[in-house]
Design a protein around this motif. Structure first.
Motif, mmCIF file in Angstrom:
data_model
loop_
_atom_site.group_PDB
_atom_site.id
_atom_site.type_symbol
_atom_site.label_atom_id
_atom_site.label_comp_id
_atom_site.label_asym_id
_atom_site.label_seq_id
_atom_site.Cartn_x
_atom_site.Cartn_y
_atom_site.Cartn_z
ATOM 1 N N THR A 225 -6.439 -8.380 3.982
ATOM 2 C CA THR A 225 -5.236 -9.186 3.855
ATOM 3 C C THR A 225 -4.603 -8.919 2.506
ATOM 4 O O THR A 225 -5.245 -9.056 1.467
ATOM 5 N N ILE A 226 -3.361 -8.537 2.537
ATOM 6 C CA ILE A 226 -2.660 -8.254 1.290
ATOM 7 C C ILE A 226 -1.987 -9.528 0.808
ATOM 8 O O ILE A 226 -1.324 -10.218 1.576
ATOM 9 N N HIS B 205 2.790 -8.737 -2.771
ATOM 10 C CA HIS B 205 3.707 -7.793 -2.120
ATOM 11 C C HIS B 205 4.730 -7.240 -3.114
ATOM 12 O O HIS B 205 4.776 -7.663 -4.266
ATOM 13 N N ALA C 213 2.775 1.592 3.817
ATOM 14 C CA ALA C 213 1.756 2.252 4.640
ATOM 15 C C ALA C 213 0.537 1.343 4.821
ATOM 16 O O ALA C 213 -0.176 1.452 5.814
ATOM 17 N N LEU C 214 0.318 0.427 3.872
ATOM 18 C CA LEU C 214 -0.874 -0.424 3.899
ATOM 19 C C LEU C 214 -0.569 -1.856 4.309
ATOM 20 O O LEU C 214 -1.487 -2.650 4.497
ATOM 21 N N PRO D 81 1.343 -4.307 6.961
ATOM 22 C CA PRO D 81 2.128 -4.606 8.165
ATOM 23 C C PRO D 81 3.185 -5.688 7.925
ATOM 24 O O PRO D 81 4.255 -5.651 8.542
ATOM 25 N N ALA D 82 2.920 -6.658 7.038
ATOM 26 C CA ALA D 82 3.874 -7.754 6.832
ATOM 27 C C ALA D 82 5.178 -7.225 6.231
ATOM 28 O O ALA D 82 6.273 -7.597 6.664
ATOM 29 N N ARG E 112 6.242 -4.147 6.420
ATOM 30 C CA ARG E 112 6.895 -3.301 7.427
ATOM 31 C C ARG E 112 7.693 -4.171 8.389
ATOM 32 O O ARG E 112 8.782 -3.805 8.830
ATOM 33 N N SER E 113 7.134 -5.342 8.710
ATOM 34 C CA SER E 113 7.833 -6.232 9.624
ATOM 35 C C SER E 113 9.142 -6.732 8.991
ATOM 36 O O SER E 113 10.155 -6.877 9.676
ATOM 37 N N LEU F 293 13.035 -6.027 10.167
ATOM 38 C CA LEU F 293 14.053 -7.073 10.307
ATOM 39 C C LEU F 293 15.393 -6.579 9.751
ATOM 40 O O LEU F 293 16.450 -6.760 10.370
ATOM 41 N N GLN G 59 -2.355 1.807 7.639
ATOM 42 C CA GLN G 59 -2.945 0.558 8.135
ATOM 43 C C GLN G 59 -2.140 0.077 9.342
ATOM 44 O O GLN G 59 -1.011 -0.394 9.191
ATOM 45 N N ASP H 282 -0.523 -1.938 12.619
ATOM 46 C CA ASP H 282 -0.169 -3.337 12.880
ATOM 47 C C ASP H 282 -1.291 -3.986 13.672
ATOM 48 O O ASP H 282 -1.861 -3.354 14.549
ATOM 49 N N ARG I 170 14.615 -14.435 8.224
ATOM 50 C CA ARG I 170 13.173 -14.380 8.408
ATOM 51 C C ARG I 170 12.658 -15.678 9.017
ATOM 52 O O ARG I 170 11.752 -15.662 9.841
ATOM 53 N N GLY J 209 11.390 -13.898 11.886
ATOM 54 C CA GLY J 209 10.200 -13.223 11.373
ATOM 55 C C GLY J 209 8.964 -14.069 11.427
ATOM 56 O O GLY J 209 8.211 -14.115 10.454
ATOM 57 N N ARG K 140 6.220 -13.578 12.616
ATOM 58 C CA ARG K 140 4.976 -12.828 12.409
ATOM 59 C C ARG K 140 4.656 -12.666 10.937
ATOM 60 O O ARG K 140 3.516 -12.503 10.567
ATOM 61 N N ARG K 141 5.701 -12.666 10.114
ATOM 62 C CA ARG K 141 5.519 -12.342 8.714
ATOM 63 C C ARG K 141 4.422 -13.170 8.045
ATOM 64 O O ARG K 141 3.515 -12.636 7.443
ATOM 65 N N LEU L 10 1.032 -12.265 9.063
ATOM 66 C CA LEU L 10 0.568 -10.948 8.629
ATOM 67 C C LEU L 10 0.230 -10.935 7.145
ATOM 68 O O LEU L 10 -0.417 -10.023 6.675
ATOM 69 N N ARG L 11 0.703 -11.900 6.444
ATOM 70 C CA ARG L 11 0.512 -11.908 4.999
ATOM 71 C C ARG L 11 -0.956 -11.944 4.616
ATOM 72 O O ARG L 11 -1.734 -12.604 5.263
#
Lengths: 219, 212
Positions: free
Chosen positions: A2-3, A6, A33-34, A36-37, A39-40, A44, B130, B132, B201, B205, B207-208, B211-212
């Motif tokens: 979990t990152i 950011h 690249a590491l 997903p949040a 990237r999401s 958007l 990494q 999704d 968002r 968003g 999912r954001r 995903l955090r």
């Protein structure tokens, strides 16, 4: 994984729009690249761009000659066959793309140069007058000499971890420091900490020895 | 290999779904996503032609706004759609509409062409990438629903916020350039963009946070 730390909305959106310098773009792309949040979030912004493009109904009709050229192009690609597809590189890698491309390989194969105190670096070649990028390797448990900043410093962890101002930073996390920050990050004890550091101005070391060495090492 | 028979026939399922849609003939969201999937799944050239006729003019208009002369823009248009063909296998209809996916390709091409410095990109095929997490069935919106919620969320923003988002996300202008164009301080541009993005968002968003 979990990152927790950011790159920040502003930097992420500037990367998406293509208005960020190359060195900082490299850091954002490696974080993406590491993460997903993030990237999401970028998706958007692209969804908004796509919706704006879709709503543009004033454009003149498509040029059929371009389509013909494309179809010809596709036909000859098919003739060459799919054997031309490059073999996927074999992992595992510490450095995600696009970092390996900039560094010229993964961590173990690089020419690390000592900058003192056991810390080693690999400068990365980016263009533009603004920020510069380098990979740093900090021995497990060791600290980076206390320093301030003339500008901004972003540090993406790629292996190991570091502790700074009350937080741990692990693979994928980005630590941001600006001119208000004087700090002394410490690498976690488990393994050497490998990170990508991007700065837009030289660091200001507090102690005399690193300050004296600085002109030679250029951090 | 050329397969002329393929060029004539359209994938049947696309027609069924498009005509079942509501009275918005202009909304081609689902249809276009289906066409893109048909390109990915069986190299459907007829579907590719439909995509080009629909998006080609829009991509060209976008590239012209991004600052190219007509000759350069036509090259970039061709490069964009060659990439659409080549990368169709990477398209994921759960993550993006066809419009958003093609827009991102066109935007990346125009950034590469029009700016001096490189703008590195991540690579989904890279072993160190990494992936999704698998989305839960419930939160995955259908492509059409997502496109509609993006439009609704944009419409709900103030005119000022929308303008900043358009200049930033679509025209690719820096905050500094937007400030000059609108005659307002950079700080105001930043705060409008930040607020607008947060509102989007909050609506889109979900999912954001997870995903955090």
């Amino acid at each position: 994984m979990t990152i927790e730390h950011h790159v920040g909305d502003e930097r992420l959106l500037a990367y998406g729009a293509g208005t960020l310098d190359e060195a900082t773009s490299l850091l954002v792309a490696a974080h993406l690249a590491l993460c997903p949040a993030c990237r999401s979030d970028l998706e958007l912004a692209e969804a908004v761009g796509g919706a704006l493009m879709e709503s543009d109904r004033l454009a003149p009709p498509a040029d059929e000659t371009v389509l013909d050229a494309l179809v010809r192009c596709i036909a000859c690609e098919d003739d060459e066959g799919s054997a031309a597809a490059a073999a996927a590189p074999l992992g595992p890698f510490v450095l995600p793309q696009p970092l390996r491309g900039y560094a010229g390989g993964d961590v173990a194969g690089l020419r690390w140069r000592s900058v003192g105190g056991g810390i080693r670096q690999v400068p990365l070649k980016t263009h533009g007058a603004g920020a510069t990028a380098r990979l740093l390797s900090i021995p497990a448990g060791k600290s980076v000499p206390e320093h301030g900043h003339s500008g901004f410093e972003a540090t993406l962890v790629l292996a190991g971890s570091f502790y700074d101002r009350g937080s741990w930073y692990r693979r994928g996390d980005v630590g941001i420091a600006d001119s208000a920050v004087v700090h002394r990050p410490v690498a976690g004890p488990e393994e050497d900490c490998i990170c990508l550091a991007v700065t837009d101005a030289p660091l200001k070391f507090v102690a005399a020895v690193p300050r004296l060495l600085q002109p030679f090492h250029g951090i | 290999m050329k397969a002329p028979g393929n060029v004539i026939g359209f994938p049947r399922r696309s027609f069924g779904r498009a005509s079942a849609g509501r009275s918005e003939p202009a909304d081609a969201t689902d249809e276009m996503s289906d066409r893109l999937l048909a390109v990915a799944e069986h190299g459907d050239r007829a579907a590719f032609a439909v995509l080009f006729r629909h998006f080609g003019p829009r991509v060209r208009a976008y590239l012209l706004r991004a600052g190219g002369d007509a000759g350069r823009v036509d090259d970039l248009l061709q490069e964009t759609f060659a990439a659409v063909w080549r990368k169709a296998g990477q398209y994921d209809s759960r993550r993006a509409t066809a419009a958003a996916w093609i827009f991102a390709i066109a935007r990346n091409r125009s950034i590469d062409a029009f700016r001096r410095e490189r703008r590195p990109e991540f690579d989904r095929q890279d072993p160190a990438f990494q992936p999704d997490p698998q989305p839960d069935g419930e939160e995955t919106l259908a492509t059409r629903e997502r496109a509609e919620s993006v439009r609704a969320a944009l419409a709900a923003l103030s005119e000022e916020q929308r303008e900043v988002l358009r200049l930033s996300f679509y025209d690719g202008e820096s905050y500094a350039a937007i400030a000059i164009r609108l005659g307002i301080p950079v700080g105001t541009v930043k705060s409008r963009a930040r607020l607008a993005f947060r509102r989007l968002r909050a609506v889109l968003g979900g999912r954001r946070e997870e995903l955090r």
